[in-house]
Each structure stands twice: as structure tokens, then as C-alpha cells.
Design a protein around this motif. Sequence first.
Motif, PDB file in Angstrom:
ATOM      1  N   ILE A 128       0.612  -0.982   4.398  1.00 27.87           N
ATOM      2  CA  ILE A 128      -0.184  -2.014   3.700  1.00 27.87           C
ATOM      3  C   ILE A 128      -1.398  -1.357   3.039  1.00 27.87           C
ATOM      4  CG2 ILE A 128      -1.723  -4.009   4.097  1.00 27.87           C
ATOM      5  CD1 ILE A 128       0.331  -5.096   6.044  1.00 27.87           C
ATOM      6  N   ILE A 129      -2.077  -0.500   3.794  1.00 23.33           N
ATOM      7  CA  ILE A 129      -3.266   0.158   3.241  1.00 23.33           C
ATOM      8  C   ILE A 129      -2.860   1.128   2.118  1.00 23.33           C
ATOM      9  CG2 ILE A 129      -5.218   1.699   3.793  1.00 23.33           C
ATOM     10  CD1 ILE A 129      -5.498  -1.201   4.889  1.00 23.33           C
ATOM     11  N   GLN A 130      -1.748   1.775   2.291  1.00 21.63           N
ATOM     12  CA  GLN A 130      -1.290   2.724   1.263  1.00 21.63           C
ATOM     13  C   GLN A 130      -0.991   1.988  -0.052  1.00 21.63           C
ATOM     14  OE1 GLN A 130      -1.613   5.689   1.004  1.00 21.63           O
ATOM     15  NE2 GLN A 130      -0.145   6.456  -0.503  1.00 21.63           N
ATOM     16  N   ARG A 131      -0.327   0.836   0.037  1.00 20.51           N
ATOM     17  CA  ARG A 131      -0.032   0.066  -1.189  1.00 20.51           C
ATOM     18  C   ARG A 131      -1.328  -0.437  -1.824  1.00 20.51           C
ATOM     19  NH1 ARG A 131       4.858  -1.719   1.417  1.00 20.51           N
ATOM     20  NH2 ARG A 131       3.686  -3.352   2.478  1.00 20.51           N
ATOM     21  N   ALA A 132      -2.264  -0.898  -0.988  1.00 17.94           N
ATOM     22  CA  ALA A 132      -3.555  -1.377  -1.520  1.00 17.94           C
ATOM     23  C   ALA A 132      -4.289  -0.222  -2.208  1.00 17.94           C
ATOM     24  CB  ALA A 132      -4.403  -1.951  -0.394  1.00 17.94           C
ATOM     25  N   ARG A 133      -4.249   0.946  -1.569  1.00 17.10           N
ATOM     26  CA  ARG A 133      -4.933   2.127  -2.120  1.00 17.10           C
ATOM     27  C   ARG A 133      -4.318   2.537  -3.463  1.00 17.10           C
ATOM     28  NH1 ARG A 133      -8.009   5.145   1.019  1.00 17.10           N
ATOM     29  NH2 ARG A 133      -6.937   4.660   2.964  1.00 17.10           N
ATOM     30  N   TYR A 144      -2.713   0.646  -5.556  1.00 14.99           N
ATOM     31  CA  TYR A 144      -3.056  -0.342  -6.580  1.00 14.99           C
ATOM     32  C   TYR A 144      -4.483  -0.098  -7.084  1.00 14.99           C
ATOM     33  CZ  TYR A 144      -4.314  -4.537  -8.973  1.00 14.99           C
ATOM     34  OH  TYR A 144      -4.766  -5.394  -9.930  1.00 14.99           O
ATOM     35  N   ARG A 196      -2.125  -7.719  -2.064  1.00 17.16           N
ATOM     36  CA  ARG A 196      -1.259  -6.795  -2.819  1.00 17.16           C
ATOM     37  C   ARG A 196      -0.576  -5.815  -1.869  1.00 17.16           C
ATOM     38  NH1 ARG A 196      -1.373  -7.323  -8.272  1.00 17.16           N
ATOM     39  NH2 ARG A 196      -3.246  -8.226  -9.167  1.00 17.16           N
ATOM     40  N   GLY A 197      -1.339  -5.359  -0.881  1.00 16.83           N
ATOM     41  CA  GLY A 197      -0.771  -4.438   0.109  1.00 16.83           C
ATOM     42  C   GLY A 197       0.376  -5.073   0.878  1.00 16.83           C
TER      43      GLY A 197
END
Length: 385
Positions: free
Chosen positions: A216-221, A223, A82-83
Motif C-alpha cells: 500500500i505504501i509502495q503504491r502511494a509512494r 503515485y 490510491r495505495g
Amino acid sequence: MSQSGRPAVLGGQPVQPAGPPPWPAADPEVARVLQQMAADGSWGRYHGEFVPALTSQLQQFLDCEHLLLCSSGTAAVELALRGMGVGADDEVILADYDFRGNAGDILALGAVPVLVDVLPGTVAIDCALVELAISPATRAILVSHLHGSVADMPRLRELADRHSLPILEDACQMPGATVYGRQAGLWGDAGVWSFGGSKLLSAGRGGLVYSSDAAIIQRARLYNQRGNEASPLSELQAAVLLPQLARLAERNGLRSSRAGTLRGLLQEVDGLSLLPKADSGCEPGWYKTGIWYEPEAFGGLSRNQFAAAMRAEGFALDPGFTPLHRQISRRRCRLAGSLEQAERAGNQLLVLHHPVLLESADQLQLFVQAAERIRQWSAEILRNE
Ligand SMILES: Cc1ncc(COP(=O)(O)O)c(C=O)c1O
């Protein structure tokens, strides 16, 4: 043949009567922190000192700033995809020989797993086939390092860059491994670990996503954050992981040395051999050691019959993964070419669970002794089936 040598599967005494060593192993540091948590109530809190401490220790260990702790390796793979922006109808390329949950994660996103073969004699994704499998719908490549072997990350990185595709590098089976000079996971745009109950670092459950790309980590977080964290790692889990992380490098070193001993011993054993040794610059992890099995060398005993007989002797030996194309409906995935090598791995690979690699090297001699005993009695084992 003497009765004392009779294999356990035919009612004899097991070569290793105590059975495989327990996992997780008793650990005084883990016991101490659990007692402390029981006494002060921190085991039951949403937030405390342990998750931040583990986060900071992992940042140092991986030399990677951006990471997200979560509830499992399976959750970590989903969050990482997702990230990377994988969504409905996108294609994600992965090896046909891989952990089932990885394909499940791709399907959970509404995306399509594209299955490619592994290199002959290995369980490493065939990079040439990855390139051939790329289509306009390809959105990411998922690569796992499995069974004490590693994928060719420099080659995969180069081709992914040429096609502007992100790589998710699954290091769930080998936290702390070195892959062509880098921490496993850091060739990828994101890496993942698992803290499952059988894993090298174990909290019963748990996972990690890490990346040198903050976005990437920000988008995963984002979500994962629904006003409440959807797939969190608890304080209790973080607390038991901290002492294990402190000893990971030392234990990885011992496992690696024992795996070398096993490789040497199996050179003298007809019909059993370790997956090929990793290239120089690589120090794989040893969660489940992959061993090729040749039924002809054991009087025609099938791989599964041999594994069952070895388990009866007290060794944690199991069949490897079932190839994904045999587990997923054809309507839901794309098969990119022949999957012959993955099929062979699905039929002929055995995996030895890691705790024995922290024991004395004598245990590996006993492993060989058990295999030879089963060979000697193979005809009778077959008759008893
Ligand atoms: C390669 C690989 N990826 C992902 C996972 C998933 O980890 P978990 O069991 O924590 O969900 C596993 C678990 O065995 C694995 O072997």
C-alpha cells in the motif's frame, strides 16, 4: 441579575479575558531547532537529516515499518486510497458525519462516496449500516475517529475481512490514540495523521500515511513520485515535529485527564454533555472534544448562538461538522439509508478546541461558569439578536 455577571456577548467582561490559549504553544525545543536551521541554512534544503529522523521516530512510535510523510492529512487520505487501489467509479463507504476533505478525496479519484449514518448519540460510523451499504462496486471503507470518541474497529475489521475490503483508518484528530488495544490507524489497512496548524502535532501543514502492508505504501509512494515528489513534507516541517512527537504521549495523557475532568463537570450542567466515554481498551485523542448541546436547556438559544456567546467569553467552542450529504451534490454520492443521527450531530454538536486541555483544571471550571452565565441571560441574548 448583577451587571458584573452580564455575558461578554452583551457587553460584559469575558469570563476568560485572555481568550483561548494560543496554538501552537511556545516551545523552547521548537525555537532552538528553528534557530539552528536559520543559522546553518538547513531550513531551505530539499533533503537533510530531519525527514529521515522523523521517519525513524515515527516507525518506533507506531511500531510500524512502512510509512510515507506528505504535505497534509488531506493528501495522506488521497495517497492511502490510491495505495489501496481505489479508482474511478469505485465506491468508498464512510460516515455522513466526517471531515469534508475525506469525501473530497474520494471524489478526486473519480470514486463515489457512499454515506452511512453514525450510531445514535455518537459520531462513530454504524458498522451494521456499513455492511448493508456494501455493493459489488465497493472498493474500501474509510473510518474516522472524531472528537474524543472512537469507532468500533474490531467489529469493522471483522466485517471488512469477511468482504475482503480494505479499511482506511483516519487518525488525523488523534495521533497516538489507543483504539481497542492498538495504535489508532493500525486496525486499518492504512492509517493517516495530519500535522495541520491546529492539530495535536503541528507543522502548519503536513501529513502521514502508515501501514503494515508494504505494498500500500509502495503504491502511494509511486503515485506521489513523478521524478519529483508531488506532495512532500519539508525538512523544516519535520524539524518542528520531532520535539513535539517526543512529548506526544505525555501531552495526550494530560489532555485525557482534563477531558475526564470536563466530563465530570458537565454531568452537573443541564444541556451540555460529552460524547459517550470510549470502551475500555481505548484511549482516544482530544483534538476537538465533542459536546452535545440541548437548546431547550438554554432558553432556546441555538447551538450557533451559544457557541458565539462562549467564544465571546474566551473559549474556543465551535459547531461540529456539517453532514456530508448537505455538502455534496446527490448526483456525486450515494446515500445508504437514513442519515438521521448524522443530521442530529450536524445540528447539535459543539467542539471545544484542545489547547485549553493543557491548562489547569480551573479553566474548565471557568468554562462551566461561562455556560451558566449564558443560560442565565439567554432571554436577553435572544432579544438582542
Ligand atoms: C478527520 C480528519 N481527517 C482529515 C483531515 C485533514 O487534515 P489536513 O488539514 O492536514 O489536510 C482533518 C483535518 O481537520 C480531519 O479532522
